[in-house]
Design an enzyme around this catalytic site. Structure first.
Site, mmCIF file in Angstrom:
data_model
loop_
_atom_site.group_PDB
_atom_site.id
_atom_site.type_symbol
_atom_site.label_atom_id
_atom_site.label_comp_id
_atom_site.label_asym_id
_atom_site.label_seq_id
_atom_site.Cartn_x
_atom_site.Cartn_y
_atom_site.Cartn_z
ATOM 1 C CG HIS A 88 44.996 -25.776 18.159
ATOM 2 N ND1 HIS A 88 44.802 -27.061 17.711
ATOM 3 C CD2 HIS A 88 46.204 -25.403 17.662
ATOM 4 C CE1 HIS A 88 45.832 -27.441 16.982
ATOM 5 N NE2 HIS A 88 46.700 -26.436 16.929
ATOM 6 C CG LEU A 97 50.534 -17.760 22.353
ATOM 7 C CD1 LEU A 97 50.288 -17.340 23.787
ATOM 8 C CD2 LEU A 97 49.863 -16.778 21.394
ATOM 9 N NE ARG A 98 54.466 -19.969 15.362
ATOM 10 C CZ ARG A 98 53.904 -21.096 14.977
ATOM 11 N NH1 ARG A 98 54.044 -22.206 15.695
ATOM 12 N NH2 ARG A 98 53.213 -21.152 13.866
ATOM 13 C CG ASN A 152 54.260 -26.313 17.482
ATOM 14 O OD1 ASN A 152 53.742 -25.476 18.229
ATOM 15 N ND2 ASN A 152 54.005 -26.361 16.183
ATOM 16 C CG ASP A 166 48.886 -28.870 16.748
ATOM 17 O OD1 ASP A 166 48.053 -29.522 16.123
ATOM 18 O OD2 ASP A 166 49.324 -27.765 16.361
ATOM 19 C CG HIS A 198 48.439 -32.497 13.860
ATOM 20 N ND1 HIS A 198 48.416 -31.193 13.424
ATOM 21 C CD2 HIS A 198 48.882 -33.241 12.820
ATOM 22 C CE1 HIS A 198 48.840 -31.150 12.159
ATOM 23 N NE2 HIS A 198 49.132 -32.373 11.767
ATOM 24 C CG ASN A 211 50.225 -28.816 7.559
ATOM 25 O OD1 ASN A 211 49.993 -28.577 6.387
ATOM 26 N ND2 ASN A 211 51.430 -29.114 8.016
ATOM 27 C CG ASP A 241 46.126 -24.623 14.000
ATOM 28 O OD1 ASP A 241 47.132 -24.432 14.717
ATOM 29 O OD2 ASP A 241 46.131 -25.413 13.042
ATOM 30 C CG HIS A 284 54.245 -19.404 10.009
ATOM 31 N ND1 HIS A 284 55.123 -20.167 10.750
ATOM 32 C CD2 HIS A 284 53.140 -20.163 9.849
ATOM 33 C CE1 HIS A 284 54.566 -21.347 11.033
ATOM 34 N NE2 HIS A 284 53.361 -21.360 10.502
#
Ligand code: DOR
Ligand code: ZN
Length: 450
Positions: A65, A68-69, A99, A159, A186, A285, A312, A316
């Protein structure tokens, strides 16, 4: 800060204890495999020697989980910076969540993620495919095409968002079961978390923060266990966070339901008393729960009710975190601090041995997704996906020194035990003494002094 090491054909790790047990041995690695294990192995002439007296050898860690954006939010992280963080954290395989922007809901995106990870070469970046198109929870994606693509997607998840429609979840489980892939949920009933930013309890009430009840998670865990039972499918629960989820997992496993679960390092170590200063770095979250939940999660990991640790890792940017708590984006860095948090919460209190750490950070996650070359025994002839750990070192976490492009660690300025001194992927050194090492070139890392 950067470093290069030859694309070493042979590596000798000297004086290391396998799983922290028995007498120290030397381990020779050649052709990507463990070639010899002995009490005094001669170093071949061109071998890279890692002096590791007093250190522990473990199979390379596997993270089910990771965010890596890339594609889409490379200002916060990309596959190169995230891979460096993974290698430095002792990981040889990570699963990059879907995501992204665009969402990883087609083979075009999942194949790109795999290819880019291989190009960087620091860790195997396995793409996670979305369960539903655009993560919208309505229409299933072409899981078959993603799993058959070059990215060979083994796990699907929305997720960040829960697959909350029970019929969509049922169909996803049935479809995944036929394909032999895993659905990772999730667990969050969205009708119970509208506006929620913190665990629903006395602390959130006192601080005036909208509460996220345990029941939002537990109601989905219970529902999905039953859906998996009836579909004769497997389901994996992402980032379990409550004592009630532990009880439900116990119940479901006792029924013979194919359910597995992960816990994050931050839910093992931290609780909602951290929210008192409204620091956005503590927003995540599912939210940090109460101390009794953290205690139940530790015990469940020790007992095998929770199968593995997954980070996770959620980078950011500063402007997304250094703001009012309720608008701060949820998520925390995790790749470079995971081992140390597991040592602090599980090994030091005697809940796990080093062999147990190998199980929850490498063997169990590799088995859950069926990775054949990861989480393997430390034996001659096995693939050399390895992590060397200094169990006696301590270090002070500083977000600015981590390899990630973002700084949002909740462990800022905490002193933690144990460091990863080397990571090897198929016999090639990918991290050494706090610097990541890409094949044939140097990768800049923000110097950690680790
Ligand atoms: O805190 C979280 N951040 N939880 C999630 O489920 C998603 C993640 C993210 O993508 O930032
Ligand atoms: Zn999640």
């Amino acid at each position: 800060m950067s470093t290069t090491v030859q694309d070493n054909p042979q590596v000798l790790i000297r004086g290391v204890r396998l799983y922290g047990e028995g007498e120290p041995v030397d381990v020779l690695i050649a052709d990507g495999q463990i070639a010899e294990i002995g009490s005094s192995v001669q170093a071949p002439q061109d071998a890279e020697v890692i002096e590791a007296a007093g250190q522990v050898l473990l199979p390379g860690f596997v993270d089910l989980h990771t965010h890596l954006r890339e594609p889409g939010r490379e200002y916060a992280e990309d596959i190169e910076t995230g891979s460096a963080a993974a290698a430095l954290g002792g990981y040889t395989a990570v699963f990059a969540m879907a995501n992204t922007d665009p969402v990883a809901d087609t083979a075009v995106v999942t194949d790109h993620v795999w290819a880019r990870g291989q190009q960087v070469g620091l860790v195997d970046v396995h793409p996670v495919g979305a369960v539903t198109v655009g993560l919208e929870g309505k229409q299933l994606t072409e899981m078959g095409l993603m799993s058959a693509g070059s990215g060979q997607v083994r796990m699907f998840s929305d997720d960040g968002l829960c697959v909350h429609d029970p019929l969509v979840m049922r169909r996803a489980l049935e479809y995944a079961s036929g394909l032999g892939v895993l659905i990772a949920q999730h667990a969050e009933e969205p009708r119970l978390t509208v506006g929620a930013v913190a665990h629903e309890g006395p602390n959130a009430a006192r601080l005036g923060l909208a509460g996220w009840p345990r029941s939002a998670e537990e109601s989905i865990v219970a529902r999905d266990a039953i859906l998996a039972r009836d579909a004769k499918a497997r389901v994996h629960i992402c980032h379990a966070s409550t004592a009630g989820t532990v009880e439900l997992l116990k119940w479901a496993k006792a029924q013979g339901i194919s359910i597995t679960a992960e816990v994050t390092p931050h839910h093992l170590l931290l609780d909602d008393s951290r929210l008192a200063d409204y620091d956005g770095r503590n927003r995540v979250n599912p939210p940090l729960r109460e101390a009794a939940d953290a205690q139940a999660l530790r015990q469940a990991l020790a007992d095998g009710v929770i199968d593995c640790v997954a980070t996770d890792h959620a980078p950011h940017a500063e402007h997304e975190k250094c703001c009012e708590f309720s608008v701060a984006r949820p998520g925390m860095l995790g790749l470079q601090t995971a081992l140390s948090v597991v040592v602090e919460t599980m090994l030091r209190p005697g809940l796990l041995t080093w062999r147990g750490v190998a199980k929850v950070m490498s063997e169990a996650p590799a088995a859950i997704v069926g990775l054949p070359d990861q989480g393997r025994p430390l034996e001659v002839g096995e693939p050399a996906n390895l992590t060397v750990v200094d169990p006696d070192a301590t270090w002070t976490v500083a977000g600015a020194d981590l390899a990630s492009r973002s700084d949002n660690t909740p462990f800022e300025q905490m002193e933690l035990p144990a460091t990863v001194t080397a990571t090897l992927l198929r016999g090639r050194i990918t991290a050494l003494h706090g610097k990541s090492v890409a094949a044939g070139r140097s990768v800049a890392t923000r110097g950690s002094g680790r």
